[in-house]
Design a protein around this motif. Sequence first.
Motif, PDB file in Angstrom:
ATOM      1  N   GLN A   1     -72.652 121.361  53.333  1.00 48.83           N
ATOM      2  CA  GLN A   1     -71.905 120.229  53.767  1.00 48.83           C
ATOM      3  C   GLN A   1     -72.970 119.121  53.739  1.00 48.83           C
ATOM      4  OE1 GLN A   1     -71.723 119.822  58.394  1.00 48.83           O
ATOM      5  NE2 GLN A   1     -69.651 120.578  57.750  1.00 48.83           N
TER       6      GLN A   1
ATOM      7  N   ALA B   1     -73.343 112.684  47.645  1.00 41.53           N
ATOM      8  CA  ALA B   1     -72.288 111.892  47.428  1.00 41.53           C
ATOM      9  C   ALA B   1     -72.487 110.545  48.108  1.00 41.53           C
ATOM     10  CB  ALA B   1     -71.016 112.419  47.972  1.00 41.53           C
ATOM     11  N   SER B   2     -73.392 110.506  49.134  1.00 41.06           N
ATOM     12  CA  SER B   2     -73.547 108.781  49.877  1.00 41.06           C
ATOM     13  C   SER B   2     -74.476 108.151  48.886  1.00 41.06           C
ATOM     14  CB  SER B   2     -74.295 109.190  51.124  1.00 41.06           C
ATOM     15  OG  SER B   2     -74.676 107.843  51.587  1.00 41.06           O
TER      16      SER B   2
ATOM     17  N   LYS C   1     -77.848 103.331  55.373  1.00 36.29           N
ATOM     18  CA  LYS C   1     -76.582 102.609  55.857  1.00 36.29           C
ATOM     19  C   LYS C   1     -75.321 103.252  55.905  1.00 36.29           C
ATOM     20  CE  LYS C   1     -74.240  97.959  55.193  1.00 36.29           C
ATOM     21  NZ  LYS C   1     -73.839  97.139  54.164  1.00 36.29           N
ATOM     22  N   ASP C   2     -74.762 103.281  57.055  1.00 37.15           N
ATOM     23  CA  ASP C   2     -73.231 103.738  57.090  1.00 37.15           C
ATOM     24  C   ASP C   2     -73.223 105.450  56.826  1.00 37.15           C
ATOM     25  OD1 ASP C   2     -72.308 101.398  57.657  1.00 37.15           O
ATOM     26  OD2 ASP C   2     -71.368 101.125  55.675  1.00 37.15           O
TER      27      ASP C   2
ATOM     28  N   ARG D   1     -73.226 107.787  58.988  1.00 37.70           N
ATOM     29  CA  ARG D   1     -72.373 108.473  59.948  1.00 37.70           C
ATOM     30  C   ARG D   1     -70.880 108.528  59.471  1.00 37.70           C
ATOM     31  NH1 ARG D   1     -73.209 110.021  64.967  1.00 37.70           N
ATOM     32  NH2 ARG D   1     -71.567 108.934  65.890  1.00 37.70           N
ATOM     33  N   TYR D   2     -70.537 107.532  58.724  1.00 40.92           N
ATOM     34  CA  TYR D   2     -69.143 107.419  57.990  1.00 40.92           C
ATOM     35  C   TYR D   2     -69.204 108.556  57.216  1.00 40.92           C
ATOM     36  CZ  TYR D   2     -68.123 102.546  59.248  1.00 40.92           C
ATOM     37  OH  TYR D   2     -67.894 101.134  59.607  1.00 40.92           O
ATOM     38  N   MET D   3     -70.191 108.902  56.378  1.00 43.54           N
ATOM     39  CA  MET D   3     -70.075 109.843  55.326  1.00 43.54           C
ATOM     40  C   MET D   3     -69.958 111.446  55.918  1.00 43.54           C
ATOM     41  SD  MET D   3     -70.703 107.978  52.739  1.00 43.54           S
ATOM     42  CE  MET D   3     -71.388 106.362  52.421  1.00 43.54           C
TER      43      MET D   3
ATOM     44  N   LYS E   1     -68.741 112.113  58.838  1.00 44.62           N
ATOM     45  CA  LYS E   1     -67.363 112.148  59.324  1.00 44.62           C
ATOM     46  C   LYS E   1     -66.511 112.555  58.147  1.00 44.62           C
ATOM     47  CE  LYS E   1     -63.862 112.178  62.217  1.00 44.62           C
ATOM     48  NZ  LYS E   1     -63.706 113.504  62.697  1.00 44.62           N
ATOM     49  N   GLN E   2     -66.568 111.761  57.162  1.00 46.60           N
ATOM     50  CA  GLN E   2     -65.754 111.940  55.953  1.00 46.60           C
ATOM     51  C   GLN E   2     -65.753 113.522  55.452  1.00 46.60           C
ATOM     52  OE1 GLN E   2     -65.872 110.091  51.783  1.00 46.60           O
ATOM     53  NE2 GLN E   2     -64.319 109.132  52.379  1.00 46.60           N
ATOM     54  N   ARG E   3     -67.028 113.874  55.120  1.00 43.77           N
ATOM     55  CA  ARG E   3     -67.186 115.104  54.812  1.00 43.77           C
ATOM     56  C   ARG E   3     -66.661 116.319  55.897  1.00 43.77           C
ATOM     57  NH1 ARG E   3     -66.249 113.404  49.578  1.00 43.77           N
ATOM     58  NH2 ARG E   3     -67.722 111.661  49.422  1.00 43.77           N
ATOM     59  N   GLY E   4     -66.289 115.959  56.995  1.00 44.40           N
ATOM     60  CA  GLY E   4     -66.138 117.155  57.999  1.00 44.40           C
ATOM     61  C   GLY E   4     -67.250 117.527  58.890  1.00 44.40           C
TER      62      GLY E   4
ATOM     63  N   LEU F   1     -69.295 115.911  61.113  1.00 44.69           N
ATOM     64  CA  LEU F   1     -69.574 115.124  62.634  1.00 44.69           C
ATOM     65  C   LEU F   1     -68.972 116.147  63.731  1.00 44.69           C
ATOM     66  CD1 LEU F   1     -70.925 112.531  63.165  1.00 44.69           C
ATOM     67  CD2 LEU F   1     -68.662 111.393  63.532  1.00 44.69           C
TER      68      LEU F   1
ATOM     69  N   THR G   1     -61.427 117.786  61.017  1.00 46.62           N
ATOM     70  CA  THR G   1     -61.300 117.211  59.944  1.00 46.62           C
ATOM     71  C   THR G   1     -61.521 118.038  58.947  1.00 46.62           C
ATOM     72  OG1 THR G   1     -62.082 115.178  60.812  1.00 46.62           O
ATOM     73  CG2 THR G   1     -62.355 115.238  58.725  1.00 46.62           C
ATOM     74  N   GLN G   2     -62.369 118.906  59.019  1.00 48.89           N
ATOM     75  CA  GLN G   2     -62.822 119.758  57.706  1.00 48.89           C
ATOM     76  C   GLN G   2     -61.473 120.776  57.802  1.00 48.89           C
ATOM     77  OE1 GLN G   2     -65.276 123.248  58.977  1.00 48.89           O
ATOM     78  NE2 GLN G   2     -67.027 122.059  57.896  1.00 48.89           N
TER      79      GLN G   2
ATOM     80  N   GLU H   1     -59.904 110.038  60.328  1.00 52.00           N
ATOM     81  CA  GLU H   1     -61.034 110.961  59.492  1.00 52.00           C
ATOM     82  C   GLU H   1     -61.699 110.317  58.516  1.00 52.00           C
ATOM     83  OE1 GLU H   1     -58.617 114.607  58.970  1.00 52.00           O
ATOM     84  OE2 GLU H   1     -58.458 114.922  61.106  1.00 52.00           O
ATOM     85  N   THR H   2     -61.885 109.176  58.733  1.00 57.59           N
ATOM     86  CA  THR H   2     -62.678 108.222  57.706  1.00 57.59           C
ATOM     87  C   THR H   2     -62.280 108.512  56.220  1.00 57.59           C
ATOM     88  OG1 THR H   2     -64.568 108.867  59.235  1.00 57.59           O
ATOM     89  CG2 THR H   2     -64.896 107.293  57.360  1.00 57.59           C
TER      90      THR H   2
ATOM     91  N   ALA I   1     -60.959 111.167  54.937  1.00 57.25           N
ATOM     92  CA  ALA I   1     -61.496 112.491  54.434  1.00 57.25           C
ATOM     93  C   ALA I   1     -60.398 112.971  53.454  1.00 57.25           C
ATOM     94  CB  ALA I   1     -61.726 113.398  55.463  1.00 57.25           C
TER      95      ALA I   1
ATOM     96  N   GLY J   1     -67.342 122.851  52.607  1.00 53.10           N
ATOM     97  CA  GLY J   1     -68.730 122.748  53.508  1.00 53.10           C
ATOM     98  C   GLY J   1     -68.214 123.609  54.742  1.00 53.10           C
TER      99      GLY J   1
ATOM    100  N   ARG K   1     -68.180 102.092  48.005  1.00 53.60           N
ATOM    101  CA  ARG K   1     -68.958 103.309  48.512  1.00 53.60           C
ATOM    102  C   ARG K   1     -67.909 104.304  49.018  1.00 53.60           C
ATOM    103  NH1 ARG K   1     -73.665 102.940  52.340  1.00 53.60           N
ATOM    104  NH2 ARG K   1     -74.124 105.071  51.587  1.00 53.60           N
ATOM    105  N   PRO K   2     -68.124 105.747  49.198  1.00 53.15           N
ATOM    106  CA  PRO K   2     -67.100 106.946  49.408  1.00 53.15           C
ATOM    107  C   PRO K   2     -66.352 106.361  50.618  1.00 53.15           C
ATOM    108  CG  PRO K   2     -69.193 107.912  48.714  1.00 53.15           C
ATOM    109  CD  PRO K   2     -69.410 106.471  48.866  1.00 53.15           C
TER     110      PRO K   2
ATOM    111  N   GLU L   1     -66.494 104.565  62.912  1.00 50.74           N
ATOM    112  CA  GLU L   1     -67.069 105.451  62.140  1.00 50.74           C
ATOM    113  C   GLU L   1     -66.190 106.654  61.712  1.00 50.74           C
ATOM    114  OE1 GLU L   1     -70.547 106.404  64.400  1.00 50.74           O
ATOM    115  OE2 GLU L   1     -71.679 104.799  63.508  1.00 50.74           O
TER     116      GLU L   1
END
Lengths: 345, 345, 345, 345
Positions: A63, A70-71, A224-225, A227-229, A231-234, A236, B62-63, B91-92, B94, B234, D74-75, D131
């Motif tokens: 993860q 990816a970020s 930058k940003d 924390r969004y990443m 969360k998006q990748r599961g 957080l 989210t995952q 979930e941003t 996801a 992940g 960005r993603p 976020e």
Amino acid sequence: MIRFENDYAEGAHPQILQRLVATNEEQSPGYGMDEHSEKARAYIKKAIAAEQADIHFLVGGTQTNTTVIASILRPHQGVIAASTGHIAVHETGAIEATGHKVLTLSSDDGKLTAAQVKACYDAHWQDSTHEHMVQPGLVYISHPTENGTTYSKAELTALREVCRDCDLPLFIDGARLGYGLVAQDSDLSLADIAKLCDVFYIGGTKMGALFGEAVVIVNPAYQKDFRYMIKQRGGLLAKGRLLGIQFETLFEDTLYMDISHHAVDMAMLIRQAFLDKGFAMRYDSKTNQQFPILPNHLLRSLEEKYSFSIWEAYDDTHTVVRFCTSWATTKENVDRLIDDIHQLV
Amino acid sequence: MIRFENDYAEGAHPQILQRLVATNEEQSPGYGMDEHSEKARAYIKKAIAAEQADIHFLVGGTQTNTTVIASILRPHQGVIAASTGHIAVHETGAIEATGHKVLTLSSDDGKLTAAQVKACYDAHWQDSTHEHMVQPGLVYISHPTENGTTYSKAELTALREVCRDCDLPLFIDGARLGYGLVAQDSDLSLADIAKLCDVFYIGGTKMGALFGEAVVIVNPAYQKDFRYMIKQRGGLLAKGRLLGIQFETLFEDTLYMDISHHAVDMAMLIRQAFLDKGFAMRYDSKTNQQFPILPNHLLRSLEEKYSFSIWEAYDDTHTVVRFCTSWATTKENVDRLIDDIHQLV
Amino acid sequence: MIRFENDYAEGAHPQILQRLVATNEEQSPGYGMDEHSEKARAYIKKAIAAEQADIHFLVGGTQTNTTVIASILRPHQGVIAASTGHIAVHETGAIEATGHKVLTLSSDDGKLTAAQVKACYDAHWQDSTHEHMVQPGLVYISHPTENGTTYSKAELTALREVCRDCDLPLFIDGARLGYGLVAQDSDLSLADIAKLCDVFYIGGTKMGALFGEAVVIVNPAYQKDFRYMIKQRGGLLAKGRLLGIQFETLFEDTLYMDISHHAVDMAMLIRQAFLDKGFAMRYDSKTNQQFPILPNHLLRSLEEKYSFSIWEAYDDTHTVVRFCTSWATTKENVDRLIDDIHQLV
Amino acid sequence: MIRFENDYAEGAHPQILQRLVATNEEQSPGYGMDEHSEKARAYIKKAIAAEQADIHFLVGGTQTNTTVIASILRPHQGVIAASTGHIAVHETGAIEATGHKVLTLSSDDGKLTAAQVKACYDAHWQDSTHEHMVQPGLVYISHPTENGTTYSKAELTALREVCRDCDLPLFIDGARLGYGLVAQDSDLSLADIAKLCDVFYIGGTKMGALFGEAVVIVNPAYQKDFRYMIKQRGGLLAKGRLLGIQFETLFEDTLYMDISHHAVDMAMLIRQAFLDKGFAMRYDSKTNQQFPILPNHLLRSLEEKYSFSIWEAYDDTHTVVRFCTSWATTKENVDRLIDDIHQLV
């Protein structure tokens, strides 16, 4: 059965578990905004001597690698890695699942050299059809590597300089960072690591925590940003405090390095026993993973009492195996193993 | 400050924590292949009366949603969800990050109806340009919903039948499943849930665990290679035993339902206090989340002692807020809150 | 400057262009639903002797490879390809951008063997950690290869059988298919190709069309919803008739094979001239691409009159270059080149 | 059957076709590096009065939208679009397939307002859980819209300013750009468009070309490495000259605007005929698409002679239909249609 097959066979170091118990009833905000996470960040910043760094806690290594890589990359870019790199071989294509190619460079010991990175960069840009190829956009290394080898300060500095020249950020996978820092053959400190890369992470899962990896984004350009990443990748965690509490415990005092020293001390004993007995090592590892090359007919007797990993066939009659140590490895179990190694015919 | 802002403000239910402590020194294989995970799977299969089901433990919601949905859909397909669904709003992106559109259907209370799903399906297939549109490929619902509402057995059965007619698998997000099962307005049992969908998950994070969600793949058509998916996204925890131990503790006996009852009992007391005082509720929730509509001028006094979530502006002078309960909510704190509600002017 | 640098330096074969002019004012439905596309499909089905096949027209090769591969694979799967395969090296990571790893097997001549595929498959499934690795899900080969080499019927049959045993669909990139079919060293017919794979495509762009590739999905298991895939990947041409008209022209009579023969005849003349002069060929190509190994000091004089591709450095004093022929290559220009080859010192 | 169902029913404008024929035997480098593409770029730069712009030629609209949007975001970011936007409804989730959510704002006429964009931006950043949500990263509008409506200079300027304030790049889909530029209700010139956005494209497919869209990246911040993106998304045409030749023909003189004027003139005649007859229009379009609301019982008689699109049901007894004109629409056919409209009962 005594397990040496990996460094995550038990739960957490007792001090970490105690702290989780002691804080269990506390109420705290979620998602890493709690006081324990704040403290853990402060301790780590101090330990790495980098106040400008951003620190985030994720749950696991795959993860973490995926989220960081990816970020940073744009869609047409790939990440340079050793052919043995974890992201190249052992993450079920998690990087590719975010759209990016892993550009592998051949490596026997798990390390990349500055010259290899430079050659890869030059090969891309000197090819007149480079727009038809994946552009190198990031360099990924592991310290220590998946093979237990480490970078010296000179080697990492050289890599760093090539990366800077090529405008390639450098990311260090530190899933077993502590074991690398205390290895006899590495002169790198935690502060050196922070100075010589753009992003790295301090592994927890394989270093005594229940789970958790601390991402350190040293270079503000990549902060930058983030924390969004996550969360998006599961990644957080709702009860982010669990990560904060664990890293607080590891870094408020010397626990992280104590664990590192203990595991590596145990590994060196095992290593010496194999060497004394005349067995060669596949990789010259001074960290918590040891890779002796054993005759196949001796494997069975060891397997009766110990679990360890079959790494790869060495030749028709020999196999490379892996023994790991951790915070939980006892001197008593190591001594037993050594006795049994000595008695191998 | 007494926290009612969410259901994950504390650590884990003490029984879970005790078990983690008691098993800490055990050595076990990684990645969910340990005995505790095996036992947890067996307990859950018994509880849901579905021996053919595959059960996997992931870390967070989210995952879990991402992994399940991306595993089922082909590239041109999207997932139908309520406009309020967690995957649609919180979930941003996801799901989109795995390449799939969330096809939202309007919902005020968080629920989807069978008729809505049928209409969405028909609209797609009756459009002569349907190949230019995202094909509905899966239906996602939450039970209870993000708004605390629940499906009745009749409603879920109707959804299930429409899904079957339309060849659309049905996936239930059960992040708060227990609270839905004990709600007065739902007649669904855990076994009913398992019978009336293709995949669902039993939430742990918001139900007393430190973290963890148990995915139940009821339909064998969707079971193949799911562990690859978990690893790629992940979610394959190295110390998978941590998840096994927690779900073993929750399901070996009645703990999961005990926690559910306690939290909902506490929530019903709070609900009644607001109703008694003449405040309307935004959603008719019989679960652990309560959504009173409060005059803005009263918010401040409550905020001095209690933390709760600002849900949305109701009108110029009123706000919808959210109070949550959990295993950790004490009767004492609820009584204090009720006293203070009664004294609101 | 006479161009031999690629097989797409000119526009279209005059017959194709004439047909585009002749049909320009016709009104037709869009997106490949027109009568010309229907006719083209019928002609191709007859040529390949596979009535059950689905045929779709896309614009270019990268798009075609991406669309086919992403349509077939599940998220955790990758596509096996030769290390020299177009998808592995020359499509800017288009496959990875859809989430899938290209699993490269080493190849010097551009071909994969049945044994290689079997070994790759076995290596995956025999590894106890295979769930941590990308699962082979599809085999991609090119006929002829990027190096001008071809498969014999025996070789392709062997590949086909291994693929069937391993439950791996086989996809053939036929960007230059015609040139491979008429090569002296391949005994494969168009109908053989259709019988010995699951999906293939008949290249147009490099075979005399303005642009366009005809995807043939032979195996019904992979036919479902393919038009959605084309649209999603940006390949559904509004004026789809343009593709239909071109393939109609290529296949209503013998034009496709005529073009193939002409180009390969021209290439064989060039090949012989290099061989006569004592220059070795890097690959043993009997197709429209020729790869002589030339002393560096001779390159300059050729470059004054002819454009060709620099393929790779052979050693310090020699370079591999590529000469291509096509429908547009004239005997006159070839004769000039041959004269100049003969006069190289 | 006379076709008014779309603006791509025929081939190309005769001047374009002639030019393709005239240049067919020329040899040129591939992938857009040829002289025709260079000239086309120069003509367009002059027409838009933006020398700093980067211009690229792609094959189709979905491909263009996908490539531009995925290049910029960005993603964790999504693209704001009208709920009726082409990327939101008619591209089979192509944007989501690159990992990004389309953030739709409700629109009846196809346009977005500056106020809507600002509100969407504010809603995101004012939400304390932002976020957990997709971050707005780009604004997509179409000019003219999918409904034939256009932006005024004042409206576009307002949008532009909000975008700049919110640090949101603005991307204009100009699939039918010419028709919008000549519409009576738009005072925007091509140079205005270039000044008031970051990226836009000049449609060819629906404007008289065989196919092709010219992407204009006005803002240098988004120019870097765009050719990699085109290649990765399958849009880098091998015979790129085909695109160059077409846009050269459209822009070396006044052909692009001539085509625009002709089509809109024809559309205005049709529009007037419907209005004269008392039929209302669903959208107030002054462009080449007209959307009359017709009683269902009159549709049949029109359908006998003419093809047009069924747009949507208006009510139980009325249907919105679409008539399109193009370069190929003859005055003769329009007159016939008008006669028949006049004779509708």
